[in-house]
Design a protein around this motif. Structure first.
Motif, short mmCIF file in Angstrom:
data_model
loop_
_atom_site.label_atom_id
_atom_site.label_comp_id
_atom_site.label_asym_id
_atom_site.label_seq_id
_atom_site.Cartn_x
_atom_site.Cartn_y
_atom_site.Cartn_z
N SER A 261 36.03 41.76 43.31
CA SER A 261 36.39 40.54 42.47
C SER A 261 37.77 40.49 41.81
CB SER A 261 35.23 40.11 41.42
OG SER A 261 35.52 38.82 40.98
N ALA A 262 37.82 41.84 41.32
CA ALA A 262 39.06 41.80 40.35
C ALA A 262 40.33 41.63 41.38
CB ALA A 262 39.30 42.99 39.52
N VAL A 263 40.23 42.32 42.42
CA VAL A 263 41.43 42.46 43.48
C VAL A 263 41.49 41.06 43.95
CG1 VAL A 263 42.42 43.06 45.64
CG2 VAL A 263 41.27 44.79 43.92
N GLY A 264 40.52 40.22 44.29
CA GLY A 264 40.42 38.78 44.97
C GLY A 264 40.99 38.01 43.99
N VAL A 265 40.36 38.06 42.75
CA VAL A 265 40.76 36.87 41.83
C VAL A 265 41.98 36.79 41.29
CG1 VAL A 265 39.92 37.80 39.74
CG2 VAL A 265 39.43 35.32 40.21
N PHE A 266 42.63 38.13 40.97
CA PHE A 266 43.89 38.22 40.56
C PHE A 266 44.99 38.31 41.30
CE2 PHE A 266 47.23 40.40 37.93
CZ PHE A 266 47.49 39.30 36.88
N TRP A 267 44.90 39.60 42.06
CA TRP A 267 46.14 39.83 42.87
C TRP A 267 46.38 38.82 43.94
CZ3 TRP A 267 50.00 42.04 40.78
CH2 TRP A 267 49.69 42.96 39.63
N GLN A 311 37.09 37.60 32.93
CA GLN A 311 35.83 37.98 33.41
C GLN A 311 35.33 39.47 33.85
OE1 GLN A 311 33.88 35.72 36.27
NE2 GLN A 311 32.29 35.11 34.80
N ASN A 312 36.46 39.81 34.77
CA ASN A 312 36.08 41.19 35.29
C ASN A 312 36.17 42.15 34.58
OD1 ASN A 312 35.64 41.23 38.61
ND2 ASN A 312 36.87 39.28 38.07
#
Length: 331
Positions: A261-267, A311-312
């Protein structure tokens, strides 16, 4: 930089997935009678996949990836067969899957969007794939087929949530019967092993080219003063550093849902939504409706990007202190 971080993050997620699946199947138990922990399995996988990262034969990497894709096709077939022959109610009690409270939780929407976005972030390896294709004109068809399969997998995962409810595992294949779990775990391990080097390859090539051009980096890496810029010989220390970076991230954040989720939602949102919108605004001749659409997408993407990252980070912290309230998120 953005694509570099994105691909390293995705490779770290691959390492976490392999660690989870090796921990599940414990392939050495029947041979040596020992059960290894997740950290040990991650380190073993790293040692096994390292030679593929160090190799320079890109045709071999592309062929390995093709085999990995073929193996990957077996996963949905096993999932479908499992549900056809072994219904969920035969291995889960109703109270184990009953959803408590609201089934749609608005506060977790950025987290969910990040997990979805990360599946559509393979754009960085497109040049490598195209370069190894015999018929480049077929690339659009390959692209459509690939994203179509990814969408199918996500639809299956969505159906899985309604089947397993609150017992849904971040790796939903772990909810299947034991025999199906074992088959899929081995398929996932083989797929990632065959695709890992190709996924990391764009970052490797970019860093190696930068190192050859930069005098200070050449000295730091002991490449010598006179380096042929057209020389494509691998630089082992860079490749070792990248693999070590992915393993370090995987060991530091061993939570597959959160790292995805961190990779998807930000980068991924930054590369695929925010940057295109910013560049589009630099072009002339947009009408009012088009400008409104671009600004709306830019604002929405930026909002999801920063809220999702917050959130992550918060969920990762909660996993470390043992206070995460989202079911199975820290497993």
């Amino acid at each position: 930089l953005s694509i570099t971080v994105e691909l390293v993050g995705l490779c770290a997620a691959f390492v976490v997935i392999v660690g989870d699946n090796l921990l599940k199947v414990q392939p050495l138990q029947s041979v040596l009678g020992v059960d290894l922990n997740k950290t040990t399995w991650i380190l073993i996988f790293t040692l096994l996949v390292l030679p593929t990262v160090l190799m320079q034969n890109y045709s071999a990497l592309a062929n390995m990836s093709k085999i990995g894709v073929a193996v990957c096709f077996s996963i949905p077939l096993i999932v479908i067969a499992s549900h056809l022959f072994v219904p969920v109610h035969t291995y889960y009690e109703p109270h184990e899957i009953a959803i408590e409270g609201r089934s749609f939780q608005y506060e977790n929407l950025p987290l969910a969007l990040g997990i979805v976005c990360v599946a559509y972030t393979t754009h960085a390896i497109f040049p490598t794939v195209v370069a190894q294709m015999d018929q480049i004109s077929q690339f659009p068809r390959v692209l459509e087929l690939s994203f179509g399969m990814v969408t199918l997998f996500y639809l299956m995962a969505g159906v899985g949530f309604y089947l397993y409810g609150k017992s849904t595992n971040p790796q939903i294949t772990f909810n299947l019967p034991e025999e199906a779990q074992t088959l899929i775990s081995y398929a996932i391990i083989v797929t990632i092993f065959l695709k890992f080097a190709l996924m990391l390859n764009p970052v490797i090539l970019e860093l190696e080219e930068t190192a050859r051009k930069d005098t200070s980096l050449r000295r730091l890496l002991w490449l010598g003063e006179n380096v042929n810029l057209k020389d494509k010989t691998p630089i082992p220390i860079i490749r070792l550093f990248l693999v070590a970076s992915t393993v370090t991230i995987a060991l530091a954040v061993p939570y597959i849902a959160l790292i995805h989720s961190a990779v998807g939602v930000f980068w991924s949102t930054f590369v695929c939504v925010v940057i295109p919108c910013v560049l589009a605004l630099q072009l002339p001749n947009w009408n009012g409706l088009q400008l409104s659409a671009i600004w709306s997408l830019l604002v929405f993407g930026s909002f999801i990007m920063f809220i999702g990252l917050y959130q992550n980070v918060l969920n990762i912290y909660r996993c470390y202190v043992g206070s995460n309230t989202i079911n199975n998120m820290c497993s």
